[in-house]
Scaffold this active site. Structure first.
Site, mmCIF file in Angstrom:
data_model
loop_
_atom_site.group_PDB
_atom_site.id
_atom_site.type_symbol
_atom_site.label_atom_id
_atom_site.label_comp_id
_atom_site.label_asym_id
_atom_site.label_seq_id
_atom_site.Cartn_x
_atom_site.Cartn_y
_atom_site.Cartn_z
ATOM 1 N N GLU A 125 39.843 32.795 29.719
ATOM 2 C CA GLU A 125 39.463 31.589 28.979
ATOM 3 C C GLU A 125 38.138 31.794 28.256
ATOM 4 O O GLU A 125 37.984 31.398 27.097
ATOM 5 C CB GLU A 125 39.373 30.390 29.928
ATOM 6 C CG GLU A 125 39.328 29.052 29.223
ATOM 7 C CD GLU A 125 40.671 28.616 28.648
ATOM 8 O OE1 GLU A 125 40.766 27.464 28.188
ATOM 9 O OE2 GLU A 125 41.628 29.432 28.646
ATOM 10 N N LEU A 161 53.535 32.981 28.123
ATOM 11 C CA LEU A 161 54.017 34.355 28.012
ATOM 12 C C LEU A 161 55.150 34.659 28.980
ATOM 13 O O LEU A 161 56.103 35.347 28.641
ATOM 14 C CB LEU A 161 52.853 35.326 28.244
ATOM 15 C CG LEU A 161 53.056 36.761 27.784
ATOM 16 C CD1 LEU A 161 53.057 36.854 26.269
ATOM 17 C CD2 LEU A 161 51.964 37.666 28.347
ATOM 18 N N SER A 189 48.303 29.027 25.485
ATOM 19 C CA SER A 189 48.154 30.474 25.622
ATOM 20 C C SER A 189 48.967 31.170 24.531
ATOM 21 O O SER A 189 48.671 31.003 23.354
ATOM 22 C CB SER A 189 48.576 30.899 27.032
ATOM 23 O OG SER A 189 48.197 32.224 27.299
ATOM 24 N N HIS A 203 41.985 29.201 32.298
ATOM 25 C CA HIS A 203 43.278 29.433 31.650
ATOM 26 C C HIS A 203 44.396 29.062 32.621
ATOM 27 O O HIS A 203 45.061 29.928 33.195
ATOM 28 C CB HIS A 203 43.367 30.913 31.255
ATOM 29 C CG HIS A 203 44.217 31.182 30.054
ATOM 30 N ND1 HIS A 203 43.777 30.984 28.769
ATOM 31 C CD2 HIS A 203 45.494 31.644 29.935
ATOM 32 C CE1 HIS A 203 44.721 31.328 27.908
ATOM 33 N NE2 HIS A 203 45.782 31.728 28.602
#
Length: 333
Positions: free
Chosen positions: A274, A86, A170, A306
């Site tokens: 996660e 991101l 992600s 994560h």
């Protein structure tokens, strides 16, 4: 500090909400906070080992009106596209900043392609420039990745526009599967690592929108419109499972359960997100199997948060599988 202050405010507000909304509010806060925890490792020097044949290319993108920087390591006519998270930066791809991916795929018989930039883009074709943050052009990443860049690389680097792998983490985990859904000749292989695999469902559009706003002030409505817009389902891997099955795409899907191990990532946002993401990955596996899918690898170990070390571990683990599917090399070293 900013994240902790936001969390205190939201936990106070959440007490006034119904249970389901409370979970969504807290989850959104953690998701936004995690954007910084996972991806905001801004450093000036990338991880590439000195001496590797990594090139920094400027590839024209007529659809976006400027050149796109590509980190490229030649190794064969077939390539692995490593998509960023991101908070993708404008200097280096996160795979190079946070992992030795170029080293790990050196002499693999495969080229490695790392697009640079695309913060909060989901590597998608947006409706318009992001409203509210001054973006002066419209993201057209799908066009770039499937038309403009492949044509340029074929002409200049002898990389074929067909028979490649898309690997995302992600944010870009769903992107990799969507690219393979609609462009099966280009991407017979797609891997999602801790991806959001049902972004059109429930509270996911809200959480994704707030996380995008936290990561560069990007507006999800400028991307795919309101959550009722068909673009959300068009870009939802769960909805597009029939395409993946019909294409017989080789897929690799990984998600941890939020428990850290020796690889690290022992922080609340990384653990929470996660564990939150795992359920959609498990539903994706079940739906894929029920739809007749028989060409997938699903790794849901009893650990993993994560964070980059777990994603890099998966990138190494899938290398022989990618080599076999793409027939890019007989060398599984």
């Amino acid at each position: 500090m900013k994240f902790l202050q936001q969390m205190r405010k939201l936990f106070g507000l959440a007490a006034k909400f119904p249970a389901r909304l409370t979970i969504a509010v807290i989850g959104t806060a953690l998701l936004a906070g995690l954007v910084g925890v996972v991806g905001d490792t801004a450093i000036a020097v990338a991880f590439s080992k000195p001496g590797l044949p990594v090139e920094y290319l400027q590839v024209p993108s007529p659809s976006m009106g400027h050149d796109i920087k590509i980190q490229f390591q030649g190794g064969g006519q077939h390539a692995v596209y490593l998509l960023d998270g991101l908070r993708a930066q404008e200097d280096y791809n996160g795979w190079d900043i946070n992992t030795p991916a170029f080293e790990e795929y050196y002499h693999s018989g495969l080229s490695v392609i790392m697009p640079v930039g695309g913060q909060s883009s989901f590597y998608s074709n947006w409706y318009q420039p992001s409203q509210g943050n001054g973006q002066h052009y419209t993201y057209k990443w799908e066009t770039f990745l499937t038309q403009e860049m492949p044509s340029w690389l074929q002409a200049n680097k002898n990389v074929l526009p067909t028979g490649n792998a898309a690997v995302g983490l992600s944010m870009s985990g769903s992107s990799a599967l969507i690219l393979a859904s609609y462009y099966p000749q280009q991407f017979p292989y797609a891997a999602s690592l801790s991806g959001f695999l049902n972004p059109s469902e429930g509270w996911w559009p809200t959480m994704i929108g707030l996380a995008m706003n936290d990561s560069g002030g990007y507006n999800a409505n400028s991307m795919w419109g309101p959550s009722t817009d068909p673009a959300w389902k068009r870009n939802d891997p769960m909805v597009q499972i029939p395409r993946l099955v019909a294409n017989n795409t080789r897929i690799w899907v990984y998600c941890g359960n939020g428990a850290p191990n020796e690889l690290g990532g022992d922080n609340i946002p990384a653990k929470f997100l996660e564990s939150l993401t795992l359920s959609t990955n498990e539903i994706f596996q079940n739906t894929y199997a029920a739809s007749g899918g028989r060409n997938g690898v699903f790794n849901f170990p009893p650990n993993g948060t994560h964070s980059w070390p777990y994603w890099n571990q998966q990138l190494v683990a899938m290398k022989p599988d990618i080599q076999q599917i793409l027939n890019g090399s007989n060398n599984n070293a």
